[in-house]
Motif scaffolding. Structure first.
Motif, PDB file in Angstrom:
ATOM      1  N   ILE A   1       0.844  -1.202   0.000  1.00 15.25           N
ATOM      2  CA  ILE A   1       0.000   0.000   0.000  1.00 15.25           C
ATOM      3  C   ILE A   1       0.878   1.250   0.000  1.00 15.25           C
ATOM      4  N   GLY A   2       1.978   1.193   0.795  1.00 13.02           N
ATOM      5  CA  GLY A   2       2.905   2.326   0.829  1.00 13.02           C
ATOM      6  C   GLY A   2       3.480   2.609  -0.543  1.00 13.02           C
ATOM      7  N   ARG A   3       3.873   1.532  -1.224  1.00 10.94           N
ATOM      8  CA  ARG A   3       4.426   1.704  -2.577  1.00 10.94           C
ATOM      9  C   ARG A   3       3.389   2.321  -3.501  1.00 10.94           C
ATOM     10  N   ARG A   4       2.177   1.831  -3.363  1.00 13.39           N
ATOM     11  CA  ARG A   4       1.080   2.344  -4.182  1.00 13.39           C
ATOM     12  C   ARG A   4       0.878   3.837  -3.942  1.00 13.39           C
ATOM     13  N   LEU A   5       0.874   4.209  -2.655  1.00  7.73           N
ATOM     14  CA  LEU A   5       0.627   5.610  -2.303  1.00  7.73           C
ATOM     15  C   LEU A   5       1.721   6.523  -2.860  1.00  7.73           C
ATOM     16  N   THR A   6       2.979   6.055  -2.730  1.00  8.55           N
ATOM     17  CA  THR A   6       4.089   6.850  -3.263  1.00  8.55           C
ATOM     18  C   THR A   6       3.913   7.029  -4.768  1.00  8.55           C
ATOM     19  N   GLY A   7       3.578   5.927  -5.404  1.00 10.43           N
ATOM     20  CA  GLY A   7       3.346   5.987  -6.852  1.00 10.43           C
ATOM     21  C   GLY A   7       2.224   6.948  -7.182  1.00 10.43           C
TER      22      GLY A   7
END
Lengths: 546, 317
Positions: free
Chosen positions: B5-11
């Motif tokens: 989810i963190g990766r998604r949010l950064t993206g």
């Protein structure tokens, strides 16, 4: 407006003297037309029949949501249509387009450069406080600030001061015939100083109260949805019959549907095509009233129409009756000046007679007109050798005009080429010289906010930013300036008529048609004015049941 | 999961930042001069007045400086004031977003229920007349542009029969549903074909799997097989497609809002572009991009939950 055929009109130039049996106001059309209306048969009436009964709520349509209800920062006809019922002005534009004192009880002019306004003492703002000279002075100074919409109306003002409890004295650098007329428009709005200062930057945005006196008070503005105005019980003047007006807005087709199905009770149709689409609809009445608006062709600085003879020739060859019929459902009227009859706020007969004398813009060119036009082109010193580029957007009426211009050019041995641009770009043609660099003539519409034609003819001054072709005539300039300084209506009318003749003779702009105001209303309702006064006059206060 | 989810949010944020700049530059580069609209009436368009207006609204500064100013304010939760309305952009969006959201939600419910239903029906009755009717009907519906369908619906059910209102978005739940039915149907029509086709194909593919044949051979009732084995396995592509179509609708309500006289985000955007209202156009476009990115991200996150096989493949050993 009565149909009239001028048999012989006074010739302007030798060539034009050939054109008998046609005049600018001649709107004779052959019989047997289709479903379209005949502009000449449309009686332009300033008002509708007086209302008798009370109505609780009326649903009214605007062409668009108002940008802002602070007309100083964003003027627009939608905002004006609403606020004309809410905010009173120092003077009032009446349905017949004449101007009368309103919040001003009496005005005196000790000399031509001084105007003393005695204010009414019984005016109460919607928050219950009484109107004071301080409020009026604050409002006038706000309108006059350079960044405000109405600032140009104050160009001749030297000083505005409070000279009594209910008295304002305005001194001018030079006499200004248009000033009291401007005070009937947005320049004469009187605000409650306290409320305006309290609202600050949010003044005029959704969810804020108004700061005015008037028959209605601003109820709720739900951004994107509706604006409600309610009858003000504390109003000092006559009580309106309609208790509440709910304004919504819709595009052309949505507007037509809403009126057809009874979802809306009425509208002042900004676009004449809306009125045309609703003609003959059961349950709806239509009224047409005088407006200052007109359709015209404005030659640009590019120079394709630099030669006045070419412009005159085009003016003679243009089929205005055909444009009115196929572009506007017959709801506009071929016209010989670039300003509509609603501009005649005084000396109506004199202006009407003068308009009919102009022979340079026939409703439907006869053989004589075409022959005269061809001769003008032949003898012209500088006939264009390239096609004349006609700038327009893709709206139906303008495209019809553009095509008629091309046809007229072809008839007199010239070439036309139409350049269609999107609406956003079209708007720029008016203000941006560079945007106009690609066109020779603009298919335009224009209206003036004051009911005095001189408010239009200053566009022909040598230093006017709207004088695109750089027309320069010291005589014209001095006459216009003289008229603007002349406070006496009769004398000014004579000067304006002279100016109008010069403008027409030089074919600075080429007039096409005058556009009436179209009021479409539920046939159970009546009362509001049908003229362009609705933008400044409390029209809803007169609205009620038949 | 949290890392994902963190990766998604950064993206997501990176995408938004890039999109905001592209949008800013595009709105800036659109033909037309906003000063002309800001200056007021046609008779006031003198060069001096235009210059003053440009200065007042910082339009005379380079693009990057303007963008930097906008981004800085944005990070302080200030979307600025509309050039046209003088009102806070956030207020304008807040007033209009519910209409658009309700419209898209309504249309989504319609096309999901009807589209998936029709797709399932066609797959179950593959080769029969029901299948042909669904494929033919939805193809026809999809070939009509939504605004044309909208005009036809208004003419018939609004003006002729008077069953539905022809303008406005209504008040209260019942009023909103009543007002938004025709526009939602007009929007859903186009999506029906896509969704029913995807559903049908996914069902057919899932139905061809070995374990379905085994289940069928072991005498489990057909209804049970369709529900537990075929539909379950076909859900992935169906949900992905529904998400994408919904996300696309968020950005595509313009024509429908115009036809039905709805004041939503779409009509706000068109007005803003026509009047060069930079702050509003920028905010609306960004909102649309955000909506698209969020919906597709949610679909991506939900996907593995529905289909354990995907989760197994993606998780590291």
């Amino acid at each position: 407006m009565k149909l009239r055929t001028t048999v012989a009109a006074a010739g302007l130039a030798g060539a034009m003297a050939l054109t008998t049996a046609c005049s600018g106001a001649d709107t004779t059309r052959p019989t047997g037309a289709g479903a379209t209306a005949d502009a000449a048969q449309l009686a332009l009436t300033p008002t509708t029949a007086k209302a008798k009964g009370e109505v609780s709520t009326v649903n009214w349509l605007l062409e668009d949501e108002p940008d802002s209800l602070d007309l100083d920062t964003q003027g627009g006809s939608a905002g004006r249509t609403v606020l004309s019922n809410v905010c009173e002005r120092l003077y009032q534009l009446r349905p017949d387009m004449s101007v009368k004192p309103s919040l001003v009880r009496q005005a005196t002019g000790p000399d031509d450069k001084t105007l003393v306004l005695s204010l009414r003492d019984d005016v109460v703002f919607h928050d219950g406080s009484a109107m004071t000279a301080d409020d009026v002075l604050f409002s006038l100074r706000r309108h006059a600030r350079p960044e405000m919409e109405q600032s140009d109306e104050f160009a001749n003002v030297a000083e505005m001061t409070r000279t009594g409890d209910l008295e304002i004295t305005i001194t001018f650098k030079q006499p200004d015939a248009l000033f009291t007329k401007a005070l009937a428009g947005d320049a004469g709005l009187v605000y409650n100083r306290e409320q305006v200062e309290k609202a600050g930057k949010e003044f005029g945005t959704p969810g804020r109260p108004d700061a005015c006196s008037g028959p209605y008070r601003l109820g709720d503005w739900k951004s994107g949805d509706s604006i409600v105005i309610n009858r003000s019980d504390s109003y000092w003047g006559e009580k309106p019959l309609t208790q509440q007006v709910v304004f919504r807005w819709a595009d052309d087709s949505a507007m037509v549907n809403a009126l057809k199905t009874g979802a809306a009770d009425g509208t002042y149709a900004d676009s004449i095509s809306t009125a045309a689409a609703l003609r003959g609809t059961k349950g709806l009445d239509q009224h047409y009233g005088p407006s200052t608006a007109a359709l015209a062709l404005i030659p640009t600085e590019r120079g394709g129409l630099a030669d006045p003879d070419i412009r005159r020739a085009l003016a003679l060859a243009l089929d205005r009756a055909g444009i009115a019929r196929s572009g506007y459902g017959g709801l506009v009227e071929p016209w010989a000046t670039p300003v509509g009859s609603g501009a005649w706020g005084y000396e109506k007969e004199a202006f009407a007679a003068a308009q009919k004398q102009l022979t340079g813009a026939p409703a439907r060119p006869g053989a004589g007109d075409i022959a005269a036009a061809k001769k003008l082109v032949e003898n012209a010193k500088a006939a264009p050798d390239k096609p004349i580029v006609i700038g327009t957007d893709s709206s139906q009426g303008r495209l019809v005009i553009a095509n008629a211009v091309r046809a007229a050019l072809q008839q007199i041995g010239l070439k036309g080429q139409i350049k269609t641009v999107p609406p956003a770009e079209y708007g720029e043609f008016y203000g941006d010289k560079e945007a106009r660099a690609g066109i020779d003539v603009l298919v335009a519409d224009w209206y003036i906010s004051k009911s005095d034609p001189i408010g239009f003819y200053d566009n022909g001054l040598s230093d006017s930013s709207n004088n695109w072709i750089g027309f320069s005539s010291p005589d014209y300039d001095s006459k216009v300036k003289e008229a603007m300084r002349t406070l006496d209506d009769k004398k000014r009318a004579a000067l304006v008529i002279d100016v109008q003749r010069r403008f027409s003779e030089a074919a600075l702009w080429i007039p096409v048609a005058q556009t009436p105001t179209a009021l479409v209303i539920d046939d159970k309702l009546t009362g509001p004015p049908a003229s362009m006064a609705y933008l400044y006059y409390p029209w809803a206060a007169a609205l009620g049941a038949k | 999961m949290i890392a994902a989810i963190g990766r998604r949010l950064t993206g997501l944020f990176a995408t938004l930042l890039a999109a905001s700049f592209v949008i800013f530059a595009a709105v800036y580069a659109a033909p037309g001069d906003p000063a002309v609209f800001l200056a007021g009436g046609r008779d006031k368009l003198t060069p001096e007045r235009l210059a003053a207006v440009r200065e007042q609204y910082h339009l005379d500064e380079p693009l990057v400086v303007q963008y930097g100013r906008w981004l800085w304010d944005c990070l302080h939760l200030d979307l600025g004031r509309s050039f046209q309305y003088g009102d806070q952009v956030a207020d304008l969006l807040a007033a209009r977003f519910p209409t658009t959201l309700a419209l898209v939600a309504y249309a989504t419910v319609l096309f999901v229920v009807l589209g998936v239903g029709a797709g399932i029906l066609a797959a179950v009755r593959r080769g029969g007349w029901v299948d042909s009717a669904v494929v033919g009907g939805t193809t026809l519906a999809a070939s009509v542009p939504s605004f044309v369908g909208g005009i036809a619906l208004v003419a018939l059910f609004g003006v002729r029969l008077g069953w539905f209102p022809v303008t406005g978005s209504g008040e209260g739940f019942a009023g909103t549903v009543h007002h938004l039915t025709l526009p939602a149907v007009a929007m859903a029509l186009g999506a029906l074909a896509v969704i029913s086709r995807v559903t049908r194909q996914a069902m057919v593919d899932a139905g061809a799997a070995d374990h379905v044949a085994v289940a069928r051979a072991s005498g489990i009732p057909e209804r049970e097989i369709v529900r537990r084995h075929v539909l379950r396995n076909a859900l992935g592509p169906i949900i992905t497609m529904c998400g994408l179509v919904t996300a696309g609708m968020l950005a595509g309500t313009v024509a429908i809002e115009t036809v039905f006289g709805l004041s939503g985000i779409g009509s706000l955007l068109v007005g803003a572009i026509n009047s060069h209202d930079f702050p509003v156009a920028q905010a609306v476009l960004l909102l649309m991009v955000t909506g698209y990115v969020v919906v597709t991200t949610v679909v991506d996150l939900v996907h593995p939950l529905l289909d354990p096989r995907l989760k197994a493949v993606r998780s590291p050993a």
